[in-house]
Design a protein around this motif. Structure first.
Motif, PDB file in Angstrom:
ATOM      1  N   GLU A  10       0.891  -1.277   0.246  1.00 26.09           N
ATOM      2  CA  GLU A  10       0.012  -0.053   0.013  1.00 26.09           C
ATOM      3  C   GLU A  10       0.912   1.069   0.058  1.00 26.09           C
ATOM      4  O   GLU A  10       0.568   2.320  -0.562  1.00 26.09           O
ATOM      5  CB  GLU A  10      -0.828  -0.026   1.307  1.00 26.09           C
ATOM      6  CG  GLU A  10      -2.235  -0.640   0.847  1.00 26.09           C
ATOM      7  CD  GLU A  10      -3.301   0.017   1.824  1.00 26.09           C
ATOM      8  OE1 GLU A  10      -3.280  -0.429   3.211  1.00 26.09           O
ATOM      9  OE2 GLU A  10      -3.931   1.045   1.738  1.00 26.09           O
ATOM     10  N   ASP A  11       2.034   1.120   0.665  1.00 22.65           N
ATOM     11  CA  ASP A  11       2.720   2.277   0.550  1.00 22.65           C
ATOM     12  C   ASP A  11       3.485   2.756  -0.472  1.00 22.65           C
ATOM     13  O   ASP A  11       3.630   3.923  -1.021  1.00 22.65           O
ATOM     14  CB  ASP A  11       3.984   2.033   1.773  1.00 22.65           C
ATOM     15  CG  ASP A  11       3.584   2.124   3.052  1.00 22.65           C
ATOM     16  OD1 ASP A  11       2.444   2.783   3.452  1.00 22.65           O
ATOM     17  OD2 ASP A  11       4.156   1.751   4.177  1.00 22.65           O
TER      18      ASP A  11
ATOM     19  N   LYS B 212       0.373   4.500  -2.410  1.00 23.15           N
ATOM     20  CA  LYS B 212       0.263   5.956  -1.882  1.00 23.15           C
ATOM     21  C   LYS B 212       1.239   6.718  -2.339  1.00 23.15           C
ATOM     22  O   LYS B 212       1.019   7.972  -2.632  1.00 23.15           O
ATOM     23  CB  LYS B 212       0.190   5.876  -0.489  1.00 23.15           C
ATOM     24  CG  LYS B 212      -1.204   5.125   0.102  1.00 23.15           C
ATOM     25  CD  LYS B 212      -1.087   5.444   1.912  1.00 23.15           C
ATOM     26  CE  LYS B 212      -1.900   4.581   2.654  1.00 23.15           C
ATOM     27  NZ  LYS B 212      -1.428   4.098   4.054  1.00 23.15           N
ATOM     28  N   ARG B 213       2.406   6.231  -2.247  1.00 23.72           N
ATOM     29  CA  ARG B 213       3.689   7.154  -2.670  1.00 23.72           C
ATOM     30  C   ARG B 213       3.415   7.599  -4.118  1.00 23.72           C
ATOM     31  O   ARG B 213       3.821   8.524  -4.432  1.00 23.72           O
ATOM     32  CB  ARG B 213       5.102   6.485  -2.417  1.00 23.72           C
ATOM     33  CG  ARG B 213       6.266   7.177  -2.715  1.00 23.72           C
ATOM     34  CD  ARG B 213       6.404   8.645  -1.643  1.00 23.72           C
ATOM     35  NE  ARG B 213       7.391   9.234  -2.183  1.00 23.72           N
ATOM     36  CZ  ARG B 213       7.332  10.167  -3.119  1.00 23.72           C
ATOM     37  NH1 ARG B 213       6.271  10.714  -3.672  1.00 23.72           N
ATOM     38  NH2 ARG B 213       8.610  10.849  -3.350  1.00 23.72           N
TER      39      ARG B 213
ATOM     40  N   GLY C  46       0.261   9.753  -4.510  1.00 18.44           N
ATOM     41  CA  GLY C  46       0.415  11.013  -3.852  1.00 18.44           C
ATOM     42  C   GLY C  46       1.261  11.840  -4.557  1.00 18.44           C
ATOM     43  O   GLY C  46       1.270  13.292  -4.673  1.00 18.44           O
TER      44      GLY C  46
ATOM     45  N   ASP D  49      -6.274  10.770  -5.916  1.00 20.86           N
ATOM     46  CA  ASP D  49      -6.763  10.129  -4.977  1.00 20.86           C
ATOM     47  C   ASP D  49      -6.953   8.670  -5.347  1.00 20.86           C
ATOM     48  O   ASP D  49      -7.729   8.511  -6.328  1.00 20.86           O
ATOM     49  CB  ASP D  49      -8.228  10.798  -4.762  1.00 20.86           C
ATOM     50  CG  ASP D  49      -8.752  10.353  -3.192  1.00 20.86           C
ATOM     51  OD1 ASP D  49      -8.165  10.341  -2.522  1.00 20.86           O
ATOM     52  OD2 ASP D  49     -10.050  10.059  -3.290  1.00 20.86           O
TER      53      ASP D  49
ATOM     54  N   LYS E  85      -9.306   3.206  -0.655  1.00 23.25           N
ATOM     55  CA  LYS E  85      -8.683   2.085   0.155  1.00 23.25           C
ATOM     56  C   LYS E  85      -8.925   0.854  -0.477  1.00 23.25           C
ATOM     57  O   LYS E  85      -8.214  -0.119  -0.739  1.00 23.25           O
ATOM     58  CB  LYS E  85      -9.382   2.011   1.646  1.00 23.25           C
ATOM     59  CG  LYS E  85      -8.758   0.902   2.471  1.00 23.25           C
ATOM     60  CD  LYS E  85      -7.729   1.218   3.119  1.00 23.25           C
ATOM     61  CE  LYS E  85      -7.359   0.025   4.094  1.00 23.25           C
ATOM     62  NZ  LYS E  85      -5.928   0.236   4.533  1.00 23.25           N
TER      63      LYS E  85
ATOM     64  N   ARG F 278      -6.866   0.553  -3.501  1.00 18.73           N
ATOM     65  CA  ARG F 278      -5.311   0.015  -3.079  1.00 18.73           C
ATOM     66  C   ARG F 278      -5.225  -1.221  -2.717  1.00 18.73           C
ATOM     67  O   ARG F 278      -4.336  -1.982  -3.170  1.00 18.73           O
ATOM     68  CB  ARG F 278      -5.126   0.962  -1.702  1.00 18.73           C
ATOM     69  CG  ARG F 278      -5.045   2.458  -2.307  1.00 18.73           C
ATOM     70  CD  ARG F 278      -4.109   3.348  -1.212  1.00 18.73           C
ATOM     71  NE  ARG F 278      -4.551   3.130   0.360  1.00 18.73           N
ATOM     72  CZ  ARG F 278      -5.292   3.938   0.797  1.00 18.73           C
ATOM     73  NH1 ARG F 278      -5.877   4.978   0.130  1.00 18.73           N
ATOM     74  NH2 ARG F 278      -5.708   3.833   1.967  1.00 18.73           N
TER      75      ARG F 278
END
Ligand SMILES: Nc1ncnc2c1ncn2[C@@H]1O[C@H](COP(=O)(O)OP(=O)(O)OP(=O)(O)O)[C@@H](O)[C@H]1O
Ligand SMILES: [Mg+2]
Length: 448
Positions: A231-232, A235-236, A239, A244, A247, A250
């Motif tokens: 997930e990181d 998100k990175r 981001g 957007d 969840k 993701r």
């Protein structure tokens, strides 16, 4: 379109956060490996200890090795060498010495300006460049140790050396020489540190070379990337573009990837490229965009990765696709034939296609074990009857992506068996053991 970015800014940013095809070497981009890094660092501080990182193809061995080496190497770059089938201990150490003598900045300057890795300070210091002494060829363990001592004089006092894909060396004898070399280096106080990567078997042959070298090698088994790590990465990546991504999507990407970071990078890259190609400005990922990106990702998976899947399905009836999707259903890597049949039953129902009779199922399933079908399915659990897995674990991620892009949503969380590793369960999702439901049990019994 994304925030009116021109092509060069878009791709520059994309390449800053996504690396589907090259190993990572910076800590900021290496997600979900904090504990492994701390353990490896602790091991490498101990005099005479080296590290061996082993695990499945594609889990991130080289990335972890590079990142550790770049993190710990002071004053210059670490030395990175790869292994080939005909490599020998002597040829690899010779390679190390050659590379260690020619760091990029060493060529022309008599003074080497080195940036210290203290983030944001921009501090620099000058290090006298000591030219590499005339090389004496490395032929055996003793000349290898001498060459490494010389390396410590001109490269850095504590050189960090990544020896990647150790399992590529075919000769067991040559692998074993590394065990002897490590023992000798320890006895003589050599400060060079090796970080090996490879598969587990090759580690055993290295240790077999000198029994006591087992104590001098910290072994790190790398599992598939944990859910938070997957997930990181997502998100990175999103981001970076202030897009957007909810969840649910993701978790979908994380589950489809099966913990292989390459697939996470690939799906994110393709979704972002599809977003960029749109006329209108994209601010969030919806299901349509996700599916577009997924389909691009499936198409761009490398030929070698998908070869076995293609062999098992190309030019054959659709049922072979369905059978393989059924194999990739659930969280269990090793699956009982009755559970595979239950999954197939659910898939056929969803697609509204006719079920297979037990004999028809058996015949097709047995085909998947044949060479002409890429031997894509192999016996599992030490050949216990009725238990199967994919020939290569990384295939499962590809099969999951393929199924999803064809409208079949597989279950990534459900356990039919009780002994699968919990790394596959995301935080917040309870790991649940569910044997067959009554309906599935009846369905499979009817076919016996
Ligand atoms: N912890 C991580 N966080 C983010 N991305 C990662 C991580 N680990 C690996 N990757 C990415 O996953 C891909 C595969 O990683 P890597 O090449 O290190 O795997 P490997 O185990 O060495 O593979 P192989 O067995 O093919 O040599 C690379 O594109 C890399 O950028
Ligand atoms: Mg690698």
């Amino acid at each position: 379109m994304i925030s009116n970015l021109d092509a060069s800014s878009f791709y520059r940013r994309l390449n800053r956060v996504l690396f589907p095809s090259c190993p990572i070497k910076s800590e900021e981009m290496l997600f979900g490996r904090g504990k492994d890094m701390a353990n490896i660092e602790a091991a490498l501080y101990a005099p005479g200890r080296h590290v061996f990182i082993y695990g499945d193809r594609g889990v991130g061995k080289t990335s972890l090795a590079h990142t550790m080496a770049y993190k710990l190497q002071e004053a210059t770059d670490p030395i990175v060498v790869g292994c080939e089938p005909d490599s020998t201990m002597a040829s690899i150490i010779q390679d190390v010495i050659t590379r260690g003598s020619q760091p990029a900045t060493h060529h022309t300057e008599s003074q080497l300006k080195v940036k210290l890795g203290i983030a944001g300070t921009g501090a620099e210091y000058q290090k006298s460049h000591k030219p590499a002494p005339a090389a004496t060829p490395v032929t055996n363990v003793s000349s290898a140790v001498n060459a490494l001592f010389a390396l410590e004089q001109h490269h850095s006092p504590h050189p960090f050396v990544v020896i990647d894909e150790f399992d590529q060396i075919t000769s067991v004898e040559e692998r074993q020489k590394f065990g002897v070399l490590i023992k000798s280096m320890g006895d003589q106080g050599c400060k060079t540190k090796f970080i090996f990567t490879g598969i587990g078997d090759s580690l055993m042959s290295l240790i077999g070379g000198h029994k006591s070298s087992e104590r001098q090698i910290h072994q790190t088994k790398l599992d598939n990337l944990c859910w938070d790590g997957r997930e990181d990465i997502i998100k990175r990546a999103f981001g970076e573009f202030e897009i957007d991504i909810d969840k649910e999507t993701r978790l979908k990407i994380a589950g489809l990837s099966d913990g292989y970071p390459h697939y996470v990078h690939l799906m994110c890259e393709k979704i972002l490229q599809c977003a960029y190609a749109k006329q209108e400005n994209v601010e969030s990922v919806d299901r349509k965009l996700f599916l577009e990106g997924l389909s691009e990702a499936v198409n761009s998976v490398s030929e070698t990765l998908k070869r076995d899947y293609v062999m098992a399905t190309e030019g054959r009836e659709d049922m072979y696709h369905h059978l393989l999707w059924a194999m990739a259903d659930s969280a269990d890597l090793q699956r009982h034939k009755s559970a595979i049949m239950a999954s197939l039953h659910a898939i056929c129902k969803h697609l509204d296609v006719a079920q297979l009779e037990k004999a028809q199922f058996d015949r097709r399933f047995n085909n998947l074990k044949k060479e002409s079908f890429g031997e894509i399915v192999v016996p599992a659990l030490g050949n216990r009857p009725m238990w199967y897995r994919f020939k290569e674990n990384m295939l499962r991620g590809y099969v999951r992506m393929f199924a999803e892009s064809n409208g079949v949503e597989l279950d990534f969380y459900r356990h039919y068996t009780a002994m699968e590793p919990s790394v596959r369960t995301p935080t917040g999702k309870q790991r649940h053991y569910q044997p067959l439901t009554e309906v599935e049990r009846l369905a499979s019994q009817n076919r016996k």
